[in-house]
Design a protein around this motif. Structure first.
Motif, PDB file in Angstrom:
ATOM      1  N   GLY A  11     -22.360 -48.255  15.511  1.00  0.00           N
ATOM      2  CA  GLY A  11     -22.730 -47.011  14.668  1.00  0.00           C
ATOM      3  C   GLY A  11     -23.941 -47.239  13.981  1.00  0.00           C
ATOM      4  O   GLY A  11     -24.188 -46.342  13.082  1.00  0.00           O
TER       5      GLY A  11
ATOM      6  N   LEU B  11     -21.928 -52.734   7.445  1.00  0.00           N
ATOM      7  CA  LEU B  11     -20.886 -51.539   7.997  1.00  0.00           C
ATOM      8  C   LEU B  11     -19.967 -51.036   6.786  1.00  0.00           C
ATOM      9  O   LEU B  11     -19.436 -50.010   6.611  1.00  0.00           O
ATOM     10  CB  LEU B  11     -19.918 -52.301   9.091  1.00  0.00           C
ATOM     11  CG  LEU B  11     -20.634 -52.485  10.424  1.00  0.00           C
ATOM     12  CD1 LEU B  11     -19.809 -53.073  11.307  1.00  0.00           C
ATOM     13  CD2 LEU B  11     -21.477 -51.256  10.790  1.00  0.00           C
TER      14      LEU B  11
ATOM     15  N   GLN C 161     -19.484 -47.524   5.524  1.00  0.00           N
ATOM     16  CA  GLN C 161     -18.350 -46.971   5.918  1.00  0.00           C
ATOM     17  C   GLN C 161     -18.171 -46.722   7.364  1.00  0.00           C
ATOM     18  O   GLN C 161     -17.699 -45.730   8.072  1.00  0.00           O
ATOM     19  CB  GLN C 161     -17.795 -45.697   5.126  1.00  0.00           C
ATOM     20  CG  GLN C 161     -17.701 -46.130   3.783  1.00  0.00           C
ATOM     21  CD  GLN C 161     -17.120 -45.277   2.842  1.00  0.00           C
ATOM     22  OE1 GLN C 161     -16.999 -43.990   3.255  1.00  0.00           O
ATOM     23  NE2 GLN C 161     -16.832 -45.241   1.816  1.00  0.00           N
ATOM     24  N   LEU C 162     -18.450 -47.700   8.253  1.00  0.00           N
ATOM     25  CA  LEU C 162     -18.593 -47.540   9.768  1.00  0.00           C
ATOM     26  C   LEU C 162     -17.503 -48.037  10.469  1.00  0.00           C
ATOM     27  O   LEU C 162     -17.396 -48.292  11.674  1.00  0.00           O
ATOM     28  CB  LEU C 162     -20.055 -48.012  10.345  1.00  0.00           C
ATOM     29  CG  LEU C 162     -20.995 -47.077   9.813  1.00  0.00           C
ATOM     30  CD1 LEU C 162     -22.262 -47.690  10.324  1.00  0.00           C
ATOM     31  CD2 LEU C 162     -20.914 -45.666  10.547  1.00  0.00           C
TER      32      LEU C 162
END
Length: 470
Positions: A177, A364, A368-369
């Motif tokens: 992401g 991350l 907040q992935l």
RNA sequence: GUGGUUGUAGCUCAGCUGGUUAGAGCAUCAGAUUGUGGUUCUGAGGGUCGCCGGUUCGAACCCGGUCAGCCACCCCA
């Protein structure tokens, strides 16, 4: 009794942290595997002589050295004292320390290749995920023990390798992401050509160290540092011109071409970057409707990128976190033409990349992935509601476990409140309630804790349940 | 390796110019609530104030040292 504590710069990783780290590592490993890389592991410690002199003067200081055993043996006292004198004078002594903790994964890999090159089918593509240790002062994103994930290809000069490594970066960061990452590239050949025009090859290290700091300290300070390092005014002027090359990748390439294109090394470096650029843009079949950025769009040619490690000789990479996170480098790598030469085996070229897992973790986390299902360990909790009830529950649980479902039976017959709260704390999405009444009916209640919805099922129906999210 | 800064309950932090018995929120535990959690209410437990030494009648507070965290430099993932 002293309070327990950890050595400086080291950390414990709790269950949730390990799950999140595994998510990152599994993503990286899976991508490595799809490109045909094979796993390798080497010992935590190496002979000190294997590591010394490979990372520059600074690097040598940051190697964790292991004190030899048996130094207290009386018959060796004289030797030991002499050896210690040497250490006090700033020298290393194998009398005191002949082993050291691994500082990175590349040099141990080179050692491995040098020792095994006759058995290896070349090109040899390996990946390695292990901790490394550095006696650095800890600070944000910097630890004394941390994991590296490396992938290297040795025994091939093909530019295909660089292309694939760049695509691995792209694939990994996309899967995680981190679509806003950038991949900075440069070529040591170009820097060598610049050095040739500014006082000769021996000036290359001075030049690269200085210009690498450009975005941190600014042009003026870089010029000061260059002067300090003994470069003439004319030479500094030329470097200033070099640093002024900006624009799109194409513009940068033609700018560089004007400056160092007539130098054979420069021409080679520029051509290699062109090849990489072209192969990346040709690497993807067009996917209609995809909003994901293409590998080529994340690539930035950066003439100021130098990288500290001196063994790089060709293309060099540095992966940066998305701009909104102050993290800097989350990976790096490059081509080295003669790494095993350090170990007496010449002519095995290689190229490799590295992921900084700890930093990727922090990125991350900050963005907040991490996907929600990373946090689910146990999928279903069976309530314990008495001896006969829990015996039946346990039998059902074993049946589910054989089907690969991760489940637990609550360890004691406590009140509902307790058992619910246990499920909640462990982030268990489903509970099975099988009490006296259900036992008599051959049924049970399956409750989804996230929605609060509860169904009554037969035991057979329960065995067919998948316990996946929603 | 150099410099700065912080260290008080399991966690996040208050604690005035040094003054009796160091507080709060969250978390934990118990109860309201013995087959339906998350909310709420009541109560309880929990601290050698990082550690060692000094100044003082008296130190969480001032001074020195030390250890650890954070930040910057060097370097690096």
């Amino acid at each position: 009794m002293t309070k327990p504590s950890l050595p400086q710069g080291t950390r414990d990783f709790g269950p949730e942290t390990v799950r999140k780290r595994n998510y990152i590592l599994q993503t990286i490993r899976a991508v490595f595997e799809t490109y045909g890389f094979q796993p390798l592991e080497t010992p935590a410690m190496e002979n000190l002589s294997t590591l010394l002199g490979k990372y520059g003067e600074e690097g040598d200081k940051l190697i964790f050295k292991i004190l030899n055993n048996g130094l207290d043996r009386p018959e060796k006292e004289q030797d030991t004292r002499e050896a210690f004198e040497k250490v006090l004078q700033g020298k290393n002594s194998i009398q005191l320390t002949e082993r050291a903790l691994r500082y990175d994964l590349t040099i141990p890999f080179a050692r491995y290749v040098a020792m095994n090159h006759q058995q290896l089918t070349l090109p040899f593509k390996r990946y390695q995920v292990q901790p490394v240790w550095r006696a650095d002062r800890p600070q944000k994103g910097r630890y004394r023990e941390f994991y590296q994930c490396d992938a290297d290809v040795v025994g091939s000069r093909s530019p295909l390798n660089e292309t694939e490594l760049a695509l691995i970066y792209h694939e990994v960061f996309t899967r995680l992401g981190l679509t806003g990452y950038t991949l900075q590239v440069n070529n040591r050949q170009i820097l060598a050509a610049l050095a040739n025009r500014c006082g000769g090859p021996e000036k290359m290290t001075d030049i690269t160290i200085a210009i690498d700091k450009l975005d941190k300290i600014g042009l003026e300070k870089v010029k000061e540092e260059l002067a300090q390092r003994g470069l003439s005014e004319n030479q500094i002027l030329l470097i200033e011109e070099y640093l002024a090359v900006k624009g799109t990748n194409e513009e940068i390439l033609s700018g560089l071409d004007k400056l160092v294109g007539h130098d054979p090394a420069g021409a080679k470096g520029i051509a290699e970057l062109r090849t990489l650029l072209q192969s990346l843009s040709g690497s993807l079949l067009p996917t209609p409707g995809s909003s994901l950025p293409s590998p080529g769009s994340r690539l930035i040619i950066d003439p100021t990128l130098a990288r500290g490690l001196n063994y790089y000789t060709g293309i060099i990479f540095e992966a940066k976190a998305p701009k909104e996170v102050k993290m800097g480098s989350i990976g790096g790598g490059g081509r080295y033409d003669d790494l095993t030469g350090l170990f007496g085996v010449p002519d095995i070229p290689g190229v490799g990349i590295s992921f900084g897992v700890d930093r990727i973790y922090d990125v991350l986390e900050e963005l907040q992935l991490f996907p929600a299902d990373v946090f689910v360990g146990t999928q279903v909790l069976f309530f314990n509601l008495g001896a006969a009830e829990s015996a039946r529950a346990f039998a059902l649980l074993q049946g589910l476990r054989q089907k690969g479902i991760r489940g637990e039976l609550y360890h004691e017959n406590l009140k509902f409140d307790k058992q619910f709260k246990y499920a909640e704390k462990k982030n268990i999405p489903f509970v099975v309630i099988l009490g006296e009444k259900e036992l008599g009916e051959g049924r049970c209640n399956l409750k989804d804790l996230r929605s609060g919805v509860q169904h009554s099922l037969t035991w057979d129906e329960l065995m067919e349940t998948k316990f996946t999210e929603r």
